[in-house]
Write a protein that holds these residues in place. Sequence first.
Motif, mmCIF file in Angstrom:
data_model
loop_
_atom_site.group_PDB
_atom_site.id
_atom_site.type_symbol
_atom_site.label_atom_id
_atom_site.label_comp_id
_atom_site.label_asym_id
_atom_site.label_seq_id
_atom_site.Cartn_x
_atom_site.Cartn_y
_atom_site.Cartn_z
ATOM 1 N N SER A 108 -13.747 -72.204 6.589
ATOM 2 C CA SER A 108 -15.109 -71.728 6.350
ATOM 3 C C SER A 108 -15.873 -72.597 5.353
ATOM 4 C CB SER A 108 -15.073 -70.279 5.849
ATOM 5 O OG SER A 108 -14.555 -70.213 4.527
ATOM 6 N N ARG A 162 -16.191 -71.946 2.087
ATOM 7 C CA ARG A 162 -16.697 -71.173 0.958
ATOM 8 C C ARG A 162 -15.868 -71.448 -0.290
ATOM 9 N NH1 ARG A 162 -19.415 -66.485 2.289
ATOM 10 N NH2 ARG A 162 -19.731 -66.308 0.019
ATOM 11 N N ASP A 220 -14.910 -63.859 3.012
ATOM 12 C CA ASP A 220 -14.187 -63.456 4.219
ATOM 13 C C ASP A 220 -13.035 -64.431 4.442
ATOM 14 O OD1 ASP A 220 -13.348 -62.385 6.583
ATOM 15 O OD2 ASP A 220 -15.000 -63.185 7.784
ATOM 16 N N ASP A 266 -6.130 -69.032 7.145
ATOM 17 C CA ASP A 266 -7.006 -69.855 6.316
ATOM 18 C C ASP A 266 -6.186 -70.532 5.223
ATOM 19 O OD1 ASP A 266 -9.095 -68.988 7.831
ATOM 20 O OD2 ASP A 266 -9.898 -67.593 6.348
#
Length: 633
Positions: free
Chosen positions: A279, A281, A313, A318
Amino acid sequence: MAHAPNPIADDIEQYLERHANKSMLRFITCGSVDDGKSTLIGRLLYESKLVFEDQLSALESDSKKVGTQGEGLDFALLVDGLAAEREQGITIDVAYRYFTTERRKFVVADTPGHEQYTRNMVTGASTADLAVILVDARKGVLTQTRRHSYLVSLLGIRHVVLAVNKLDLVDYSQEVFERIAGEYAAFAAEIGLTHVVPVPMSAYMGDNLTAPSPNTPWYTGPTLIDHLETVEIDDADETAPFRMPVQWVNRPDLDFRGFSGRIVSGVVRPGDRVRVLPSGRESVVERIVTMDGDLDEAVAGRSVTVTLADEIDISRGDVIAGVDALPCVADQFEAHLVWMGEHDMLPERPYLCQIGTMTVQARVTRPKYKVNVNTLEQTATNTLALNEIGVCNISFDRPVPFDPYADNRDTGGFILIDRLTNATVGAGMIAHSLRRSDNIHWQAVDVDGEARSLLKGHRPHIVWFTGLSGSGKSTVANELERRLYALGCHTYLLDGDNVRHGLGRDLGFTDADRVENIRRVTEVAKLMADAGLIVLASFISPFCAEREAARELVGADHFCEIFIDAPIEVAEERDPKGLYRKARRGELINFTGVDSPYEPPLNPDLRIDTTATSPEEAARLIIEHLRSLGTIV
């Protein structure tokens, strides 16, 4: 215990502390079959005084019954636990054993020598720091010796002991030892193994295992155990950039949200700034939580739960990484691939792929070459067979965070899994991402599939017909399209024979070509469905994996599988194109149902028996099914 050691030192706390602070070395034994790997480990356990009295009694008894050393102890039986191993005198599975000396702790994996069990050797080597490669002094360097050495190099093991074993059977010949050591050194240099220590030994007799042997006065190097105790293994995991693949989102109550996993490299501390990939982030580590309380620091190998300052999230798979040195993110790679499946690798066949804690769908898009382990020659190939090693282009169905395998085993290694059997069929090591994966992006358009669907007055759908040649697929599909056309539906019929005149004209009928044909058809059918059409795809499509891949690519809401079922005897009796007769005469090879397999659907949306159902009735049943799905009104 046999050969009981001295009692623990007077100060037990000092002993325990010293034991706890010993370094750990993980190593494997490998090489060709019957080179003495299990005997070596068994002898090391015996010499390390880790064989209990009852084990020694059992060993004496088993040696007389199933051993290979006559009246002597068969030390291999301490390791070979499977009944089949004892019966054949070989190692099949990977056996892990733990032992310790005054200077170091060890975990050793005894890996099989038979070529058919090469996949087990890869499993054992994947976590090892050092490899002991055994060579039978009577046989010298064999193909399997070279294969295992090449795999050791690929898997990132840089420290090797060349154990020239069974030297007692060649009268402890210095000439034999030096010839084998020289031959191996030349091969090792070609594959990048630079830290090779040759040791002459007899595992059964104990020569040069724990003490210098009087039988080899010409040898002045270390004994095996001396080298294992003193070899310096770079602790690269702790000095490498921080990586923690997320295994579990830890949410025991409304007030706590942490991310659990094992740190595979680097160090993390509260206050460190991290980025979550793919992602992108960023946040700051607030706490490092364990069952024993919070930590001020956690290093590679530690399983922890971290909490972050921001609500992000994050899901299983991840990767949490330090912002100062980030992994790459891509969906296409060049990788070394070791094929472990009983059936040949098929380009473009969808496999499951586990990389870190993430599971994705993967395809081997193009094998570039395979490697001859004897000559290191690179040979062009379209596939890989059992135990073959090649370099391939790999495509994932989504971007994943990764490091090149040479930099990080955990984030650069992956396995391929057969979607139907769940068997591991390949082990891969990422070299780098493919540049084209960074240069190609989805172009946004204003008119989407939903808008096209509204214009046509019905939902798009792919009706996939599968069955043997002669089962009636084309007849039913043609009747269905005629009726849908009468209802005002926008359709297109993709027929197997028609597609072969254009889209698939360069393809034959091997398994690999069939897989590629269905992949192309699936992509075309998806585009047509995106245009708002009801697509009728009539193909033998003999393999379950490709049909399931088509369903997943299109989406289950817009796909149904119709099994047009007819016994092969009926299909062959119909034989509208005379193909079965040609196949039976040997004029057609790889013909489905004759000399090429057909895998019937396990759970089709509809099964139509054309021996009892007319094309008109079949079309009516399919239209009812499409209405029940809301595709047409």
